[in-house]
Design a protein around this motif. Structure first.
Motif, PDB file in Angstrom:
ATOM      1  N   GLN A 264      -4.576 -28.977 -18.438  1.00 19.05           N
ATOM      2  CA  GLN A 264      -3.613 -28.012 -17.900  1.00 19.05           C
ATOM      3  C   GLN A 264      -2.890 -28.612 -16.699  1.00 19.05           C
ATOM      4  O   GLN A 264      -3.270 -29.657 -16.170  1.00 19.05           O
ATOM      5  CB  GLN A 264      -4.329 -26.723 -17.495  1.00 19.05           C
ATOM      6  CG  GLN A 264      -5.004 -26.016 -18.661  1.00 19.05           C
ATOM      7  CD  GLN A 264      -5.856 -24.841 -18.209  1.00 19.05           C
ATOM      8  OE1 GLN A 264      -6.559 -24.932 -17.208  1.00 19.05           O
ATOM      9  NE2 GLN A 264      -5.794 -23.748 -18.937  1.00 19.05           N
ATOM     10  N   ASP A 265      -1.823 -27.921 -16.267  1.00 21.18           N
ATOM     11  CA  ASP A 265      -1.030 -28.329 -15.092  1.00 21.18           C
ATOM     12  C   ASP A 265      -0.617 -29.792 -15.189  1.00 21.18           C
ATOM     13  O   ASP A 265      -0.727 -30.563 -14.228  1.00 21.18           O
ATOM     14  CB  ASP A 265      -1.825 -28.100 -13.802  1.00 21.18           C
ATOM     15  CG  ASP A 265      -2.315 -26.665 -13.663  1.00 21.18           C
ATOM     16  OD1 ASP A 265      -1.571 -25.766 -14.075  1.00 21.18           O
ATOM     17  OD2 ASP A 265      -3.432 -26.463 -13.163  1.00 21.18           O
ATOM     18  N   SER A 282       1.054 -25.204 -20.401  1.00 20.97           N
ATOM     19  CA  SER A 282      -0.375 -24.937 -20.227  1.00 20.97           C
ATOM     20  C   SER A 282      -0.725 -24.953 -18.752  1.00 20.97           C
ATOM     21  O   SER A 282      -0.644 -26.001 -18.096  1.00 20.97           O
ATOM     22  CB  SER A 282      -1.198 -25.979 -20.990  1.00 20.97           C
ATOM     23  OG  SER A 282      -2.576 -25.732 -20.850  1.00 20.97           O
ATOM     24  N   SER A 283      -1.105 -23.803 -18.202  1.00 20.22           N
ATOM     25  CA  SER A 283      -1.328 -23.684 -16.761  1.00 20.22           C
ATOM     26  C   SER A 283      -2.724 -23.144 -16.464  1.00 20.22           C
ATOM     27  O   SER A 283      -3.263 -22.315 -17.205  1.00 20.22           O
ATOM     28  CB  SER A 283      -0.271 -22.756 -16.147  1.00 20.22           C
ATOM     29  OG  SER A 283      -0.570 -22.474 -14.795  1.00 20.22           O
ATOM     30  N   SER A 284      -3.298 -23.617 -15.359  1.00 18.29           N
ATOM     31  CA  SER A 284      -4.623 -23.152 -14.951  1.00 18.29           C
ATOM     32  C   SER A 284      -4.569 -21.727 -14.409  1.00 18.29           C
ATOM     33  O   SER A 284      -5.602 -21.079 -14.242  1.00 18.29           O
ATOM     34  CB  SER A 284      -5.198 -24.085 -13.878  1.00 18.29           C
ATOM     35  OG  SER A 284      -4.335 -24.121 -12.749  1.00 18.29           O
ATOM     36  N   THR A 314      -5.291 -31.004 -14.696  1.00 19.53           N
ATOM     37  CA  THR A 314      -6.489 -30.292 -14.270  1.00 19.53           C
ATOM     38  C   THR A 314      -7.130 -29.682 -15.510  1.00 19.53           C
ATOM     39  O   THR A 314      -6.582 -29.736 -16.609  1.00 19.53           O
ATOM     40  CB  THR A 314      -6.162 -29.172 -13.265  1.00 19.53           C
ATOM     41  OG1 THR A 314      -5.355 -28.172 -13.920  1.00 19.53           O
ATOM     42  CG2 THR A 314      -5.407 -29.722 -12.067  1.00 19.53           C
ATOM     43  N   SER A 315      -8.298 -29.077 -15.322  1.00 21.47           N
ATOM     44  CA  SER A 315      -8.966 -28.424 -16.445  1.00 21.47           C
ATOM     45  C   SER A 315      -9.920 -27.366 -15.931  1.00 21.47           C
ATOM     46  O   SER A 315     -10.578 -27.553 -14.901  1.00 21.47           O
ATOM     47  CB  SER A 315      -9.726 -29.449 -17.292  1.00 21.47           C
ATOM     48  OG  SER A 315     -10.319 -28.835 -18.408  1.00 21.47           O
ATOM     49  N   GLN A 316      -9.954 -26.227 -16.648  1.00 22.28           N
ATOM     50  CA  GLN A 316     -10.905 -25.173 -16.317  1.00 22.28           C
ATOM     51  C   GLN A 316     -12.146 -25.361 -17.194  1.00 22.28           C
ATOM     52  O   GLN A 316     -12.135 -25.023 -18.369  1.00 22.28           O
ATOM     53  CB  GLN A 316     -10.306 -23.792 -16.603  1.00 22.28           C
ATOM     54  CG  GLN A 316      -9.054 -23.487 -15.801  1.00 22.28           C
ATOM     55  CD  GLN A 316      -8.561 -22.084 -16.096  1.00 22.28           C
ATOM     56  OE1 GLN A 316      -9.294 -21.117 -15.933  1.00 22.28           O
ATOM     57  NE2 GLN A 316      -7.320 -21.975 -16.523  1.00 22.28           N
ATOM     58  N   LEU A 317     -13.183 -25.914 -16.603  1.00 19.10           N
ATOM     59  CA  LEU A 317     -14.404 -26.194 -17.365  1.00 19.10           C
ATOM     60  C   LEU A 317     -15.348 -25.008 -17.296  1.00 19.10           C
ATOM     61  O   LEU A 317     -15.617 -24.472 -16.223  1.00 19.10           O
ATOM     62  CB  LEU A 317     -15.096 -27.436 -16.814  1.00 19.10           C
ATOM     63  CG  LEU A 317     -14.331 -28.750 -17.022  1.00 19.10           C
ATOM     64  CD1 LEU A 317     -15.042 -29.872 -16.310  1.00 19.10           C
ATOM     65  CD2 LEU A 317     -14.212 -29.062 -18.499  1.00 19.10           C
ATOM     66  N   ILE A 318     -15.821 -24.610 -18.460  1.00 24.74           N
ATOM     67  CA  ILE A 318     -16.820 -23.543 -18.517  1.00 24.74           C
ATOM     68  C   ILE A 318     -18.196 -24.191 -18.586  1.00 24.74           C
ATOM     69  O   ILE A 318     -18.541 -24.862 -19.546  1.00 24.74           O
ATOM     70  CB  ILE A 318     -16.603 -22.657 -19.762  1.00 24.74           C
ATOM     71  CG1 ILE A 318     -15.146 -22.150 -19.792  1.00 24.74           C
ATOM     72  CG2 ILE A 318     -17.576 -21.508 -19.770  1.00 24.74           C
ATOM     73  CD1 ILE A 318     -14.771 -21.307 -18.607  1.00 24.74           C
ATOM     74  N   GLY A 319     -18.995 -23.968 -17.544  1.00 25.96           N
ATOM     75  CA  GLY A 319     -20.328 -24.566 -17.535  1.00 25.96           C
ATOM     76  C   GLY A 319     -20.255 -26.064 -17.318  1.00 25.96           C
ATOM     77  O   GLY A 319     -20.619 -26.855 -18.170  1.00 25.96           O
ATOM     78  N   ILE A 320     -19.785 -26.478 -16.170  1.00 27.05           N
ATOM     79  CA  ILE A 320     -19.579 -27.898 -15.886  1.00 27.05           C
ATOM     80  C   ILE A 320     -20.887 -28.677 -15.966  1.00 27.05           C
ATOM     81  O   ILE A 320     -20.904 -29.831 -16.378  1.00 27.05           O
ATOM     82  CB  ILE A 320     -18.919 -28.050 -14.496  1.00 27.05           C
ATOM     83  CG1 ILE A 320     -18.622 -29.520 -14.224  1.00 27.05           C
ATOM     84  CG2 ILE A 320     -19.773 -27.472 -13.406  1.00 27.05           C
ATOM     85  CD1 ILE A 320     -17.818 -29.733 -12.953  1.00 27.05           C
TER      86      ILE A 320
END
Length: 423
Positions: A264-265, A282-284, A314-320
Motif C-alpha cells: 500500500q501507499d 491502494s492506501s493504508s 507500506t503494509s498493514q500486517l495482521i499478526g506480525i
C-alpha cells in the motif's frame, strides 16, 4: 514535393471515439513552407484529437453518423479520388489524402506550393502522388508477412526511425520501408531510441540488472492485554540496471505469496512510464479486505545509469509475530533468552536514558534476516523483462531489518528478566 503530416488511425467501431491514432508525424519545416506558399488561404494542421473526429466524419465511419450532411453528402461532393477537405475549427484543411484498408486509416497532408484559393487542379499538386506512394509503402510494410497483432505493434514502433530514413523532412526518398529496415546503416531500427536530457551517458559493458527489496519494521511490544502492540512495515525496492543503449526498456514485477500482505501507499520513481491504477489507489488509510489488490505489481521503466529507488511501500500486517515465525517452520516462533539488568547510575559520564527506568524500562532489539520479507514480497528473476541488446544477468535480493523495535518492561523496576522472549 513534401508532406506536412502523416497519420495511421485504427478504426474501432463501438468505442467512444470510433478510432485511435496509432502513429502521427508532423514536419515543422514543411509546415513553415506551407504558411508561405498558401498565404491567406493557409490552414494549420490540427492536433490528433480534432483531426481524428473530422476524418472519421468525412469517411462516414462514426457510429452515430446517420444524418444527411450537406457539406459531405450532397451530389456536388461525390468523392472518387480519396482526397478530402476536413472541416476543423471552422476552416477547411485541404488536400487530405486518406483511405481505409484492413481496419487501418492511412492519411497525410501534402504540401501545396501555391495559394489554395481558388483550388488548383489535383494533377498540378505533385505532393499528392507522393503521399499515395508513401501511404501504400507504409501499408505494405505493416501487413506483408504479418502473422499477428504483436508483429503489427512491433512494426508500428519501428515507424518513427524508419521514416527518418525513408522520408526525411517530409520528402519521400524510398517508399519501400523494408529496404530501410534491412539497410546496414539502420541496424538499430528495432530499438528506436533518443537520448533523454536527464541521462548523461550510455553504459557500455556486460548487461546486468540488480533488484534489492529491503523492509524495515518498527514495533512496540508492551506485554499487556490492555495495551495493544503496534508495528509499522516500510519497504523500499532499489535497482541498478547496467544496460547498453540510450533508452533501454525494463519491466520489473513484484509478487506476493498466497498469504502475503498487500502493498500500500506505493510511491514510484519518475522513470516508471506507466502504472496500473489499482497500484496507486491502494492506501493504508482504507480498511483491509479480501478485495485489496495483491499483485503482481508491474513497473515498466526506462532506468537511469545510477542506482535508484524504484518504489517505496507500506503494509498493514495482521499478526506480525506469525509472520516472523514463518522463517522457522519447526517451532513457528523466535525465542531469545537473556537477562537485562537496569541498575543505578554509577558514573557521571555514563550514557543515561531518563526514560529507561522503573516501569518505563525498555529493551531495543536489533536484528537482520536475509532472503526474507514480512510481506512476503519478492522479485522473480524470470518475471523481469528487458528490452535491450544482449541477455542480462538478473540478480534479486531481499532482507528484513529492525528500525525502532522496542520491548517495554511492564513489571517491576529492576532487575528485569526476559525468558523465552517471543517476537
Amino acid at each position: 514535393m513534401a508532406q506536412r503530416a502523416v497519420w495511421l488511425i485504427s478504426h474501432e467501431p463501438g468505442t467512444p471515439l470510433c478510432g485511435t491514432v496509432r502513429f502521427s508525424r508532423r514536419y515543422p519545416t514543411v509546415e513553415k513552407r506551407a504558411r508561405v506558399f498558401n498565404g491567406e488561404s493557409y490552414v494549420p494542421v490540427p492536433e490528433d484529437g480534432p483531426l481524428l473526429k473530422a476524418l472519421l466524419f468525412e469517411l462516414r465511419l462514426l457510429d452515430d453518423d446517420k444524418d444527411f450532411a450537406e457539406s459531405r453528402d450532397s451530389c456536388s461532393h461525390i468523392n472518387k479520388t480519396s482526397i478530402y477537405g476536413l472541416l476543423v475549427g471552422g476552416k477547411e484543411l485541404w488536400p487530405v489524402v486518406a483511405f481505409l484498408k484492413n481496419g487501418m486509416i492511412y492519411a497525410c497532408v501534402p504540401l501545396v506550393e501555391q495559394t489554395l484559393s481558388p483550388r488548383p487542379p489535383l494533377i498540378s499538386i505533385s505532393g499528392i502522388s507522393q503521399g499515395f506512394e508513401l501511404l501504400f509503402g507504409i501499408q505494405d510494410f505493416l501487413y506483408l508477412g504479418q502473422k499477428n497483432d504483436t508483429e503489427l505493434y512491433t512494426k508500428l514502433s519501428q515507424l518513427p526511425d524508419l521514416l527518418l530514413q525513408a522520408c526525411p523532412f517530409g520528402t519521400l526518398l524510398d517508399a519501400n520501408l523494408q529496404n530501410s529496415l534491412d539497410s546496414n546503416n539502420f541496424a538499430s531500427v528495432t530499438h528506436p531510441q533518443k537520448q533523454p536530457a536527464w541521462k548523461a551517458g550510455i553504459y557500455k559493458g556486460k548487461p546486468q540488472v540488480s533488484i534489492s527489496i529491503t523492509e524495515k519494521v518498527k514495533s512496540m511490544q508492551y506485554g499487556k492485554q490492555d495495551i495493544a502492540d503496534t508495528w509499522q512495515v516500510v519497504g523500499a525496492v532499489t535497482c541498478k540496471c547496467d544496460l547498453e543503449g540510450s533508452m533501454p526498456n525494463v519491466t520489473i514485477s513484484l509478487s506476493l505469496p498466497t498469504n502475503g500482505s498487500p502493498l500500500q501507499d506505493i510511491l514510484v520513481h519518475p522513470c516508471v512510464t506507466s502504472l496500473d491504477s489499482a497500484i496507486l489507489t491502494s492506501s493504508s488509510i482504507d480498511a483491509m479486505d479480501d478485495s485489496a489488490f495483491s499483485g503482481p505489481y508491474k513497473f515498466p521503466l526506462t532506468p537511469p545509469l545510477e542506482s535508484f529507488n524504484l518504489c517505496y511501500y507500506t503494509s498493514q500486517l495482521i499478526g506480525i509475530f506469525v509472520f516472523l515465525g514463518q522463517k522457522f517452520p519447526k517451532s513457528m516462533e523466535i525465542s531469545l533468552s537473556g537477562t537485562v539488568t537496569f541498575g543505578a547510575k554509577s558514573h557521571e559520564k555514563q550514557p543515561f536514558d531518563q526514560i529507561c527506568i522503573g516501569g518505563t524500562a525498555y529493551l531495543k532489539l536489533h536484528f537482520r534476516i536475509l532472503d526474507y520479507t514480512l510481506t512476503g514480497c519478492y522479485a522473480d528473476q524470470h518475471s523481469v523483462q528487458v528490452f535491450a541488446s544482449g541477455k542480462p544477468k538478473i540478480s534479486t535480493y531481499r532482507k528484513l531489518i529492525s528500525s525502532d523495535y522496542y520491548i517495554w518492561n511492564s513489571k517491576a523496576p529492576a532487575p528485569v528478566t526476559y525468558g523465552s522472549l517471543v517476537l
